[in-house]
Design a protein around this motif. Structure first.
Motif, mmCIF file in Angstrom:
data_model
loop_
_atom_site.group_PDB
_atom_site.id
_atom_site.type_symbol
_atom_site.label_atom_id
_atom_site.label_comp_id
_atom_site.label_asym_id
_atom_site.label_seq_id
_atom_site.Cartn_x
_atom_site.Cartn_y
_atom_site.Cartn_z
ATOM 1 N N ARG A 138 98.342 18.609 24.457
ATOM 2 C CA ARG A 138 97.695 18.990 25.706
ATOM 3 C C ARG A 138 98.742 19.489 26.690
ATOM 4 O O ARG A 138 99.912 19.111 26.620
ATOM 5 C CB ARG A 138 96.973 17.797 26.349
ATOM 6 C CG ARG A 138 95.736 17.302 25.640
ATOM 7 C CD ARG A 138 95.016 16.299 26.524
ATOM 8 N NE ARG A 138 93.793 15.801 25.903
ATOM 9 C CZ ARG A 138 93.692 14.652 25.278
ATOM 10 N NH1 ARG A 138 94.750 13.864 25.168
ATOM 11 N NH2 ARG A 138 92.550 14.272 24.748
ATOM 12 N N ALA A 139 98.300 20.303 27.648
ATOM 13 C CA ALA A 139 99.176 20.707 28.745
ATOM 14 C C ALA A 139 99.277 19.574 29.750
ATOM 15 O O ALA A 139 98.493 18.616 29.727
ATOM 16 C CB ALA A 139 98.623 21.964 29.418
ATOM 17 N N SER A 146 97.927 18.336 35.726
ATOM 18 C CA SER A 146 97.293 18.798 34.493
ATOM 19 C C SER A 146 97.872 20.102 33.978
ATOM 20 O O SER A 146 97.608 20.483 32.831
ATOM 21 C CB SER A 146 95.785 18.973 34.717
ATOM 22 O OG SER A 146 95.537 20.005 35.660
ATOM 23 N N GLY A 147 98.626 20.801 34.839
ATOM 24 C CA GLY A 147 99.230 22.058 34.419
ATOM 25 C C GLY A 147 98.269 23.232 34.406
ATOM 26 O O GLY A 147 98.561 24.265 33.797
ATOM 27 N N GLU A 177 95.437 21.961 42.161
ATOM 28 C CA GLU A 177 95.641 20.584 42.601
ATOM 29 C C GLU A 177 94.293 20.008 43.024
ATOM 30 O O GLU A 177 93.688 20.473 43.981
ATOM 31 C CB GLU A 177 96.637 20.545 43.763
ATOM 32 C CG GLU A 177 98.014 21.064 43.380
ATOM 33 C CD GLU A 177 98.951 21.171 44.565
ATOM 34 O OE1 GLU A 177 98.468 21.044 45.720
ATOM 35 O OE2 GLU A 177 100.158 21.384 44.356
ATOM 36 N N ASP A 178 93.825 19.001 42.283
ATOM 37 C CA ASP A 178 92.462 18.518 42.473
ATOM 38 C C ASP A 178 92.424 16.997 42.356
ATOM 39 O O ASP A 178 92.699 16.454 41.281
ATOM 40 C CB ASP A 178 91.551 19.147 41.409
ATOM 41 C CG ASP A 178 90.098 18.716 41.547
ATOM 42 O OD1 ASP A 178 89.756 18.017 42.514
ATOM 43 O OD2 ASP A 178 89.303 19.096 40.653
ATOM 44 N N ASP A 219 94.579 13.696 35.844
ATOM 45 C CA ASP A 219 96.017 13.927 35.724
ATOM 46 C C ASP A 219 96.641 14.107 37.098
ATOM 47 O O ASP A 219 97.667 13.490 37.427
ATOM 48 C CB ASP A 219 96.289 15.166 34.864
ATOM 49 C CG ASP A 219 95.708 15.060 33.467
ATOM 50 O OD1 ASP A 219 95.640 13.934 32.946
ATOM 51 O OD2 ASP A 219 95.331 16.097 32.907
ATOM 52 N N ASP A 220 96.022 14.961 37.912
ATOM 53 C CA ASP A 220 96.532 15.204 39.264
ATOM 54 C C ASP A 220 96.513 13.921 40.090
ATOM 55 O O ASP A 220 97.483 13.587 40.789
ATOM 56 C CB ASP A 220 95.689 16.265 39.963
ATOM 57 C CG ASP A 220 95.690 17.616 39.249
ATOM 58 O OD1 ASP A 220 96.383 17.752 38.221
ATOM 59 O OD2 ASP A 220 95.000 18.532 39.721
#
Length: 257
Positions: free
Chosen positions: A65-66, A192-193, A197-198, A203-204
């Motif tokens: 995954r990224a 998350s890449g 930005e969320d 991930d963020d």
């Protein structure tokens, strides 16, 4: 038989009967209670009041995954997910964020178990209210906390015009890690890449949380620093203890003990 003999026999019979009655009562009645003894099993001793050190997640040989979710070994993620009940996609975010923080700020000592414990308490790993974490890490439907209007919470007036939390009167905690808009503005990051930005992306949100904890504490490996960091996230002693309990349980699950 003399009168005296008959009296002695009668006394002996009465004494024997008394012994039998007492014996039966002891067998049939509950056991004698000692002072302070309720008869129930003794309560479990309280657990440690901070997260104990846990083994770091192994690195992936080949990323699947990224972003941070691809950093931890996929087999480790699947094994620990099965043992702990943490959804694999959420666990990949916690492990990856801890790996990133260990590289960028090794002095902080933030473990994946603390991030996972906070994720459990804040949103059940992104599953609160029927939400779920997608493969891209985004929570659907979005998670919004209650209005911080001072009634049963701290009073935090709107700080973002409702842009982040959808409320133009009061702030609300948002996303799987329940970050308030002010905190998100300070620590927003693309974990998350995907270039976005969320705070509704796990991930963020988890990387932002790791940044916040390490800045609030500086030493999440030690007891005092750990309690300071988690206490800054939520100042309730009960909350801090709940995070400690969950983190230590996850460490035990991962070790296989």
């Amino acid at each position: 038989m003399s009168t005296r003999s008959r009296v002695l026999v009668a006394i002996a019979a009465v004494a024997a009967l008394a012994v039998i009655v007492v014996a039966v009562m002891l067998v049939l009645s509950p056991r004698l209670m000692l002072p302070g003894d309720s008869g129930a099993a003794p309560p479990e001793p309280p657990g440690p009041d901070h997260a104990l050190p846990a083994a770091a997640p192994p690195l992936a040989e080949a990323r699947t995954r990224a972003g941070v979710a691809g950093l931890a070994d996929a087999d480790w993620v699947e094994r620990v997910s099965a043992a702990s009940g943490i959804p694999a996609r959420a666990l990949a975010a916690y492990a990856g964020a801890a790996i990133v923080k260990a590289r960028a700020m090794p002095s902080c000592g933030l473990g994946w178990t603390t991030l996972a414990a906070i994720g459990l308490i804040e949103s059940d790993h992104g599953r609160h209210g029927g939400s779920s974490v997608g493969e891209d890490g985004t929570v659907t439907p979005p998670i919004f906390g209650i209005a911080l209007d001072g009634a049963a919470t701290a009073h935090i007036a709107d700080s973002d015009g409702g842009a982040i939390d959808g409320d133009a009167e009061y702030d609300r905690a948002v996303g799987p890690m329940q970050l308030i808009p002010q905190t998100w503005r300070n620590w927003h990051v693309d974990g998350s890449g995907d270039g976005v930005e969320d705070p509704q992306n796990i991930d963020d949100a988890v990387v932002a949380t790791s940044n916040y904890l390490c800045r609030a504490s500086g030493d999440m490996a030690g007891r005092e620093g750990w309690r300071a960091g988690v206490g800054a996230y939520n100042s309730s002693d009960a909350y801090v203890q709940s995070v400690a309990d969950a983190a230590n349980r996850y460490a035990k699950d991962a070790s296989g003990d």
